[in-house]
Scaffold this motif. Sequence first.
Motif, PDB file in Angstrom:
ATOM      1  N   ARG A 101       0.837  -1.202   0.000  1.00 41.66           N
ATOM      2  CA  ARG A 101       0.000   0.000   0.000  1.00 41.66           C
ATOM      3  C   ARG A 101       0.869   1.248   0.000  1.00 41.66           C
ATOM      4  NH1 ARG A 101      -2.094  -3.055   3.984  1.00 41.66           N
ATOM      5  NH2 ARG A 101      -1.308  -1.614   5.554  1.00 41.66           N
ATOM      6  N   ARG A 102       0.319   2.340  -0.518  1.00 43.22           N
ATOM      7  CA  ARG A 102       1.059   3.598  -0.629  1.00 43.22           C
ATOM      8  C   ARG A 102       1.569   4.046   0.735  1.00 43.22           C
ATOM      9  NH1 ARG A 102      -2.559   6.125  -3.251  1.00 43.22           N
ATOM     10  NH2 ARG A 102      -1.660   5.628  -5.293  1.00 43.22           N
ATOM     11  N   GLU A 103       0.747   3.915   1.765  1.00 40.44           N
ATOM     12  CA  GLU A 103       1.156   4.344   3.101  1.00 40.44           C
ATOM     13  C   GLU A 103       2.352   3.519   3.591  1.00 40.44           C
ATOM     14  OE1 GLU A 103      -1.905   3.454   2.185  1.00 40.44           O
ATOM     15  OE2 GLU A 103      -2.763   5.475   2.036  1.00 40.44           O
ATOM     16  N   GLU A 104       2.352   2.227   3.254  1.00 41.50           N
ATOM     17  CA  GLU A 104       3.450   1.369   3.683  1.00 41.50           C
ATOM     18  C   GLU A 104       4.740   1.720   2.940  1.00 41.50           C
ATOM     19  OE1 GLU A 104       4.257  -3.396   4.525  1.00 41.50           O
ATOM     20  OE2 GLU A 104       2.576  -2.760   3.256  1.00 41.50           O
ATOM     21  N   VAL A 105       4.608   2.050   1.657  1.00 40.04           N
ATOM     22  CA  VAL A 105       5.783   2.450   0.867  1.00 40.04           C
ATOM     23  C   VAL A 105       6.385   3.723   1.446  1.00 40.04           C
ATOM     24  CG1 VAL A 105       6.575   3.241  -1.390  1.00 40.04           C
ATOM     25  CG2 VAL A 105       4.995   1.312  -1.238  1.00 40.04           C
ATOM     26  N   ARG A 106       5.546   4.666   1.791  1.00 36.30           N
ATOM     27  CA  ARG A 106       6.053   5.930   2.348  1.00 36.30           C
ATOM     28  C   ARG A 106       6.685   5.715   3.715  1.00 36.30           C
ATOM     29  NH1 ARG A 106       1.190  10.156   0.545  1.00 36.30           N
ATOM     30  NH2 ARG A 106       1.838  10.292  -1.638  1.00 36.30           N
ATOM     31  N   ARG A 107       6.155   4.749   4.464  1.00 36.28           N
ATOM     32  CA  ARG A 107       6.684   4.494   5.807  1.00 36.28           C
ATOM     33  C   ARG A 107       8.015   3.751   5.759  1.00 36.28           C
ATOM     34  NH1 ARG A 107       6.017   0.192   9.222  1.00 36.28           N
ATOM     35  NH2 ARG A 107       4.490  -0.758   7.818  1.00 36.28           N
ATOM     36  N   LEU A 108       8.137   2.801   4.822  1.00 36.95           N
ATOM     37  CA  LEU A 108       9.312   1.933   4.792  1.00 36.95           C
ATOM     38  C   LEU A 108      10.339   2.318   3.732  1.00 36.95           C
ATOM     39  CD1 LEU A 108       7.591  -1.568   5.142  1.00 36.95           C
ATOM     40  CD2 LEU A 108       8.757  -0.268   6.928  1.00 36.95           C
ATOM     41  N   GLY A 109       9.936   3.147   2.757  1.00 39.70           N
ATOM     42  CA  GLY A 109      10.777   3.399   1.601  1.00 39.70           C
ATOM     43  C   GLY A 109      12.182   3.868   1.929  1.00 39.70           C
ATOM     44  N   SER A 122      13.964   3.753   4.792  1.00 44.38           N
ATOM     45  CA  SER A 122      14.793   2.805   5.552  1.00 44.38           C
ATOM     46  C   SER A 122      15.222   1.629   4.679  1.00 44.38           C
ATOM     47  CB  SER A 122      14.027   2.308   6.783  1.00 44.38           C
ATOM     48  OG  SER A 122      12.836   1.645   6.403  1.00 44.38           O
ATOM     49  N   LEU A 123      14.357   1.177   3.780  1.00 42.87           N
ATOM     50  CA  LEU A 123      14.719   0.074   2.901  1.00 42.87           C
ATOM     51  C   LEU A 123      15.818   0.475   1.925  1.00 42.87           C
ATOM     52  CD1 LEU A 123      11.239  -1.543   2.100  1.00 42.87           C
ATOM     53  CD2 LEU A 123      13.111  -2.539   3.437  1.00 42.87           C
ATOM     54  N   LEU A 124      15.708   1.676   1.353  1.00 48.95           N
ATOM     55  CA  LEU A 124      16.749   2.131   0.427  1.00 48.95           C
ATOM     56  C   LEU A 124      18.081   2.276   1.147  1.00 48.95           C
ATOM     57  CD1 LEU A 124      14.999   4.753  -1.902  1.00 48.95           C
ATOM     58  CD2 LEU A 124      15.576   2.372  -2.385  1.00 48.95           C
ATOM     59  N   ARG A 125      18.049   2.822   2.347  1.00 47.94           N
ATOM     60  CA  ARG A 125      19.298   2.968   3.102  1.00 47.94           C
ATOM     61  C   ARG A 125      19.931   1.597   3.350  1.00 47.94           C
ATOM     62  NH1 ARG A 125      20.287   8.029   5.052  1.00 47.94           N
ATOM     63  NH2 ARG A 125      18.504   9.467   5.160  1.00 47.94           N
ATOM     64  N   SER A 126      19.106   0.638   3.721  1.00 40.20           N
ATOM     65  CA  SER A 126      19.614  -0.704   4.022  1.00 40.20           C
ATOM     66  C   SER A 126      20.214  -1.359   2.774  1.00 40.20           C
ATOM     67  CB  SER A 126      18.478  -1.570   4.571  1.00 40.20           C
ATOM     68  OG  SER A 126      18.910  -2.886   4.782  1.00 40.20           O
ATOM     69  N   CYS A 127      19.584  -1.137   1.614  1.00 36.69           N
ATOM     70  CA  CYS A 127      20.039  -1.785   0.376  1.00 36.69           C
ATOM     71  C   CYS A 127      21.276  -1.118  -0.214  1.00 36.69           C
ATOM     72  CB  CYS A 127      18.916  -1.771  -0.661  1.00 36.69           C
ATOM     73  SG  CYS A 127      17.469  -2.764  -0.208  1.00 36.69           S
ATOM     74  N   LEU A 128      21.407   0.200  -0.049  1.00 38.61           N
ATOM     75  CA  LEU A 128      22.499   0.930  -0.699  1.00 38.61           C
ATOM     76  C   LEU A 128      23.710   1.121   0.208  1.00 38.61           C
ATOM     77  CD1 LEU A 128      20.375   3.706  -2.481  1.00 38.61           C
ATOM     78  CD2 LEU A 128      21.328   1.621  -3.502  1.00 38.61           C
ATOM     79  N   GLU A 129      23.506   1.079   1.510  1.00 39.39           N
ATOM     80  CA  GLU A 129      24.585   1.342   2.463  1.00 39.39           C
ATOM     81  C   GLU A 129      25.753   0.378   2.253  1.00 39.39           C
ATOM     82  OE1 GLU A 129      26.278   3.776   4.892  1.00 39.39           O
ATOM     83  OE2 GLU A 129      24.091   3.963   4.782  1.00 39.39           O
ATOM     84  N   GLU A 179       7.588  14.278  -2.957  1.00 43.02           N
ATOM     85  CA  GLU A 179       6.332  13.708  -2.465  1.00 43.02           C
ATOM     86  C   GLU A 179       6.614  12.703  -1.355  1.00 43.02           C
ATOM     87  OE1 GLU A 179       4.333  12.023  -5.786  1.00 43.02           O
ATOM     88  OE2 GLU A 179       4.382  13.876  -6.947  1.00 43.02           O
ATOM     89  N   HIS A 180       7.730  11.980  -1.524  1.00 40.84           N
ATOM     90  CA  HIS A 180       8.231  11.083  -0.476  1.00 40.84           C
ATOM     91  C   HIS A 180       9.730  10.940  -0.693  1.00 40.84           C
ATOM     92  CE1 HIS A 180       8.012   8.189  -3.753  1.00 40.84           C
ATOM     93  NE2 HIS A 180       6.722   8.367  -3.834  1.00 40.84           N
ATOM     94  N   PRO A 181      10.448  10.409   0.293  1.00 39.08           N
ATOM     95  CA  PRO A 181      11.917  10.362   0.175  1.00 39.08           C
ATOM     96  C   PRO A 181      12.371   9.477  -0.980  1.00 39.08           C
ATOM     97  CG  PRO A 181      11.189   9.956   2.441  1.00 39.08           C
ATOM     98  CD  PRO A 181       9.978   9.903   1.589  1.00 39.08           C
ATOM     99  N   TYR A 182      13.467   9.882  -1.625  1.00 35.36           N
ATOM    100  CA  TYR A 182      14.102   9.032  -2.624  1.00 35.36           C
ATOM    101  C   TYR A 182      15.607   9.239  -2.541  1.00 35.36           C
ATOM    102  CZ  TYR A 182      14.441  13.206  -5.629  1.00 35.36           C
ATOM    103  OH  TYR A 182      14.729  14.444  -6.145  1.00 35.36           O
TER     104      TYR A 182
END
Length: 465
Positions: free
Chosen positions: A85-93, A95-102, A113-116
Amino acid sequence: MRVASGGSVLPEDLRSRVLERIRPTRLQFSMLGRLYSLVARALEECEDLRLSIPAYRVELVGSAAKGTLLRDKWEVDVFLLLEARREEVRRLGESLLRSCLEGRLPYYFKYSEHPYATVSLMGMQADVVPAPLAVDPRDAVGVERTPFHTRYVRSRLEEKPWLVDDILLFKSFLKGIGVYGAETRVGGFSGYLAEVLIIHYGGFEETVKAASSWRPPVMVDTTGGKADLDMLARRYPDSPIIVPDPVDPSRNTAASVTPKRLAELVHAANIFLRKPSPTFFHALQPGEPCRRTLPGVMVLMSGNYSDHPPDSVWGRLKRLGERLYRATKARGYPALSYSFYTDEALEAAVYIHMESPSRYPIEGRLGPPTWDRERATRFTEKRLGEGGWVWIGDDGRLSGARPYTGSAAGDVERALATLPLPPGTRSYKVVTCPSTGPCGFPSYLEALRDPTPPWLRHVLGGCRS
């Protein structure tokens, strides 16, 4: 195969010369493809992502995916499409990107509109955007439509591949006249809108010819009659141009275009049809500035602007310029227009163009009717106490005038004390530029003092290219 029209206004040698400078190279596509592969691998091999949201897809979108990026744009757009859901993407987006790219790729975060995340590597950039995996474009909002836009343009260019060159020409043209970009800073034509218009009209010259005759409100139905134009006119009452989105006809693809930018395109199109010149295209514009500055007042601001979304800073700067322009005009100064700038890091500025940063030394004031006894008495006492004048007009109202000893800089300072400044601003100072001569600013700030677009001066103003 592209067929030249009989009424061509773009000389073939100029067309070839521009395309030679703006077509992306094989090396560019190869290196950007390598960057995309690195980002995609980091996401696809991310254990935290698999555990949090098992179903997802990594997709290359935007100009690089369509083959319509300009040679000077070393950027790719990567969407991480999550079945959530959109709300879940905005909530987790984030932290997930940081975890994957770090630890795998250098990156930093931006906020819209939301973090990228923006991955920066070897002079190239990849914007990595988490978004819900939408099946129907009508269910998407904002940037979530980008994958649908990419698929639409690619499918049309597969049918008519020769339009790629025309899209590149139109993008360079829009960029050259300063109307390319949907962001608040520009308020102009997005890359997708440029592509949709070229696909609709069938070529660069056809689109420029059409634009030369536009008059607001402009309606361009790119959906083959599927769009409800009356509904769009009601939904976007302030839009000077409505171009239904082919993938979602209920949306106006041109919603970002301001009346100013539309007028600038119409004006440039008409001049181009009369006098085609390489100066219209961004890659062939002269490097040396050609400007004639106006007197006025400059507001120089400093702050931490990188801590805030760029659209927020640019939007506040624009509103500040508008209000300072109105305030100086209301105080009797011959204000003409305004311009604004920020480096999105430490500096921001607003310049109010004026005939002269001075005004008549007398300031008129309209008073009450004489039968409004208390107000009339106070008005009379105040004007005469200021060493001014009072008289009664034919309509029975009091009028008055007083000596004015203020200054443009002082009045701007007083106005600034009551106006919201761009977020992050720590301090400011006001500088008066009394003449058309240099005012001692760096070149990029001196440029604010000339409201005439550089391309227009070079094409019609007698500047040497």
